[in-house]
Design an enzyme around this catalytic site. Sequence first.
Site, PDB file in Angstrom:
ATOM      1  N   ASP A  67     -16.979   7.132  -2.380  1.00 49.28           N
ATOM      2  CA  ASP A  67     -15.776   7.023  -1.884  1.00 49.28           C
ATOM      3  C   ASP A  67     -15.647   8.225  -0.926  1.00 49.28           C
ATOM      4  O   ASP A  67     -16.050   9.454  -1.334  1.00 49.28           O
ATOM      5  CB  ASP A  67     -14.461   6.705  -2.357  1.00 49.28           C
ATOM      6  CG  ASP A  67     -13.741   6.505  -1.886  1.00 49.28           C
ATOM      7  OD1 ASP A  67     -13.544   6.247  -1.110  1.00 49.28           O
ATOM      8  OD2 ASP A  67     -12.409   7.098  -2.910  1.00 49.28           O
ATOM      9  N   CYS A 103     -16.046   2.119  -0.127  1.00 52.18           N
ATOM     10  CA  CYS A 103     -15.276   0.790   0.403  1.00 52.18           C
ATOM     11  C   CYS A 103     -14.735   1.099   1.612  1.00 52.18           C
ATOM     12  O   CYS A 103     -14.808   0.415   1.951  1.00 52.18           O
ATOM     13  CB  CYS A 103     -14.165   1.527  -0.621  1.00 52.18           C
ATOM     14  SG  CYS A 103     -13.582   2.971  -0.378  1.00 52.18           S
ATOM     15  N   ARG A 120     -13.568  -8.644   0.260  1.00 53.65           N
ATOM     16  CA  ARG A 120     -12.235  -8.446   0.360  1.00 53.65           C
ATOM     17  C   ARG A 120     -11.516 -10.177   0.588  1.00 53.65           C
ATOM     18  O   ARG A 120     -10.154  -9.739  -0.006  1.00 53.65           O
ATOM     19  CB  ARG A 120     -12.171  -6.956   1.052  1.00 53.65           C
ATOM     20  CG  ARG A 120     -12.267  -5.889   0.477  1.00 53.65           C
ATOM     21  CD  ARG A 120     -12.195  -5.474  -0.778  1.00 53.65           C
ATOM     22  NE  ARG A 120     -10.339  -5.363  -0.615  1.00 53.65           N
ATOM     23  CZ  ARG A 120      -9.859  -3.873  -0.178  1.00 53.65           C
ATOM     24  NH1 ARG A 120     -10.141  -3.929   1.009  1.00 53.65           N
ATOM     25  NH2 ARG A 120      -8.403  -4.385  -0.013  1.00 53.65           N
ATOM     26  N   HIS A 174      -6.810   1.143  -7.036  1.00 52.57           N
ATOM     27  CA  HIS A 174      -7.156   0.035  -5.482  1.00 52.57           C
ATOM     28  C   HIS A 174      -8.124  -1.427  -6.239  1.00 52.57           C
ATOM     29  O   HIS A 174      -9.153  -0.826  -5.814  1.00 52.57           O
ATOM     30  CB  HIS A 174      -8.228   0.661  -5.012  1.00 52.57           C
ATOM     31  CG  HIS A 174      -8.235   0.264  -3.531  1.00 52.57           C
ATOM     32  ND1 HIS A 174      -7.280  -0.619  -2.862  1.00 52.57           N
ATOM     33  CD2 HIS A 174      -8.970   0.597  -2.067  1.00 52.57           C
ATOM     34  CE1 HIS A 174      -7.888  -1.100  -1.498  1.00 52.57           C
ATOM     35  NE2 HIS A 174      -8.779  -0.617  -1.143  1.00 52.57           N
ATOM     36  N   GLN A 221      -9.928  -3.853  -3.899  1.00 52.74           N
ATOM     37  CA  GLN A 221     -11.541  -2.979  -3.741  1.00 52.74           C
ATOM     38  C   GLN A 221     -12.272  -3.370  -4.579  1.00 52.74           C
ATOM     39  O   GLN A 221     -14.159  -3.667  -4.585  1.00 52.74           O
ATOM     40  CB  GLN A 221     -11.102  -2.008  -3.595  1.00 52.74           C
ATOM     41  CG  GLN A 221     -12.513  -1.056  -3.379  1.00 52.74           C
ATOM     42  CD  GLN A 221     -12.909  -1.291  -1.875  1.00 52.74           C
ATOM     43  OE1 GLN A 221     -12.167  -1.852  -0.507  1.00 52.74           O
ATOM     44  NE2 GLN A 221     -14.318  -1.806  -1.626  1.00 52.74           N
ATOM     45  N   ARG A 260       0.990  -1.551   0.224  1.00 50.99           N
ATOM     46  CA  ARG A 260      -0.035  -0.172  -0.074  1.00 50.99           C
ATOM     47  C   ARG A 260       0.888   0.854  -0.291  1.00 50.99           C
ATOM     48  O   ARG A 260       1.669   1.859   1.159  1.00 50.99           O
ATOM     49  CB  ARG A 260      -0.843  -0.043   1.627  1.00 50.99           C
ATOM     50  CG  ARG A 260      -1.729   1.550   1.144  1.00 50.99           C
ATOM     51  CD  ARG A 260      -2.750   1.181   2.411  1.00 50.99           C
ATOM     52  NE  ARG A 260      -4.027   0.494   1.799  1.00 50.99           N
ATOM     53  CZ  ARG A 260      -5.259   0.582   1.971  1.00 50.99           C
ATOM     54  NH1 ARG A 260      -5.283   1.290   3.121  1.00 50.99           N
ATOM     55  NH2 ARG A 260      -6.324  -0.148   1.361  1.00 50.99           N
TER      56      ARG A 260
HETATM   57  N1   CP Z   1     -11.288  -0.570   1.423  1.00 50.65           N
HETATM   58  C1   CP Z   1     -10.283  -0.360   2.274  1.00 50.65           C
HETATM   59  O1   CP Z   1      -9.310  -0.431   1.268  1.00 50.65           O
HETATM   60  O2   CP Z   1     -10.589  -0.585   3.844  1.00 50.65           O
HETATM   61  P1   CP Z   1      -8.819   0.162   4.255  1.00 50.65           P
HETATM   62  O3   CP Z   1      -8.193   1.103   4.066  1.00 50.65           O
HETATM   63  O4   CP Z   1      -8.937  -0.316   5.723  1.00 50.65           O
HETATM   64  O5   CP Z   1      -8.050  -1.026   4.329  1.00 50.65           O
HETATM   65  N1  NVA Z   2      -9.635   7.227  -2.328  1.00 56.01           N
HETATM   66  C1  NVA Z   2      -9.548   6.385   0.212  1.00 56.01           C
HETATM   67  C2  NVA Z   2      -9.845   5.046  -0.804  1.00 56.01           C
HETATM   68  C3  NVA Z   2      -9.197   3.911   1.376  1.00 56.01           C
HETATM   69  C4  NVA Z   2     -10.061   3.131   0.770  1.00 56.01           C
HETATM   70  C5  NVA Z   2      -8.220   6.788   0.018  1.00 56.01           C
HETATM   71  O1  NVA Z   2      -7.522   6.176  -0.846  1.00 56.01           O
HETATM   72  O2  NVA Z   2      -8.220   7.185   1.223  1.00 56.01           O
END
Ligand code: CP
Ligand code: NVA
Length: 300
Positions: free
Chosen positions: A216, A256, A284, A124, A127, A97
């Site tokens: 989102d 998400c 997920r 992402h 997701q 990440r």
């Molecule tokens: N939706 C998602 O990726 O959640 P987290 O940021 O908690 O992993």
């Molecule tokens: N767009 C959001 C998604 C979180 C799962 C972010 O990047 O924080």
Amino acid sequence: MRHFLSLKDFSKEEILALVSHAAALKKNPQKLLVDKTLAMIFEKNSTRTRMAFELAITQLGGKALFLSANDLQLSRGEPIKDTARVIGGMVDFVMLRVNRHESLEEFAKYSKAPVINALSDLYHPTQILGDLLTMQEFQKEGKIAFVGDSNNMCHSWLIAASILGFEISIALPKNYHIRPEILEFAKENAKKSGAKITLTNDKFEAIKDKEVVITDTWISMGEEEQKEQKIKDFEGFIIDKEAMSVAKKDAILLHCLPAYRGYEVSEELFELHSEVIFEEARNRLFVVKALLCFLEREKR
Ligand code: CP
Ligand code: NVA
């Protein structure tokens, strides 16, 4: 060997097969990756993704190693390409990440193990796999609206819709644009898949007659300093009962998570759709299992 940095490199057949395998594993868990190891590198916070990956590999019979980027020599300046050769040389899969998508690309270039995007600024993709499984379970097909920011979730949905031949309508505030190269890729794909892509600044126009409405956060991780400005930019973009009333009857709401009530979604609407949204979060786990199995098979 294949990586999973975005859905761009995957065919419609591969995506659908992956979601089907996830559904099968949800019904009938199997230990398909006994003794395999997964390194999980996080530059940002996570609840669902960390849980899903760690439980997926564990339930498949393998083991996860959680590595906070802050604790690695990476944060003291060790190059990504060296980190990738060390970590990728010891484990069977690596998920990251990251703040910058380029970091993932650099890591994948040097890693001997498949690399998975567990969220970057641009995409992402895991997701979206979870969302697709959720749509399948709630018998929703390909008429979707995305209302929110033009970053990772929006880009990933656009790519997925263009590959799968969906009808997607995206509502963004004025002065928010999808990166030209991503839009171009989606439009090219749409010619082959029959996908219909509409961009608008009007949430009602995007949501009208859709069977799936997706939103989102307006303030993504790392954008905390822009909070005030973004709240102004997104004024009127909340998904509430009124907005949802123009969707198809029985439309579902996907988010998400984490969700910020009173901003991208109203508390009332969120709770009305919470059963679907929390199943989406749980899904997920199953799509990550299917993804790890897919990447393992692709090594042969
Ligand atoms: N939706 C998602 O990726 O959640 P987290 O940021 O908690 O992993
Ligand atoms: N767009 C959001 C998604 C979180 C799962 C972010 O990047 O924080």
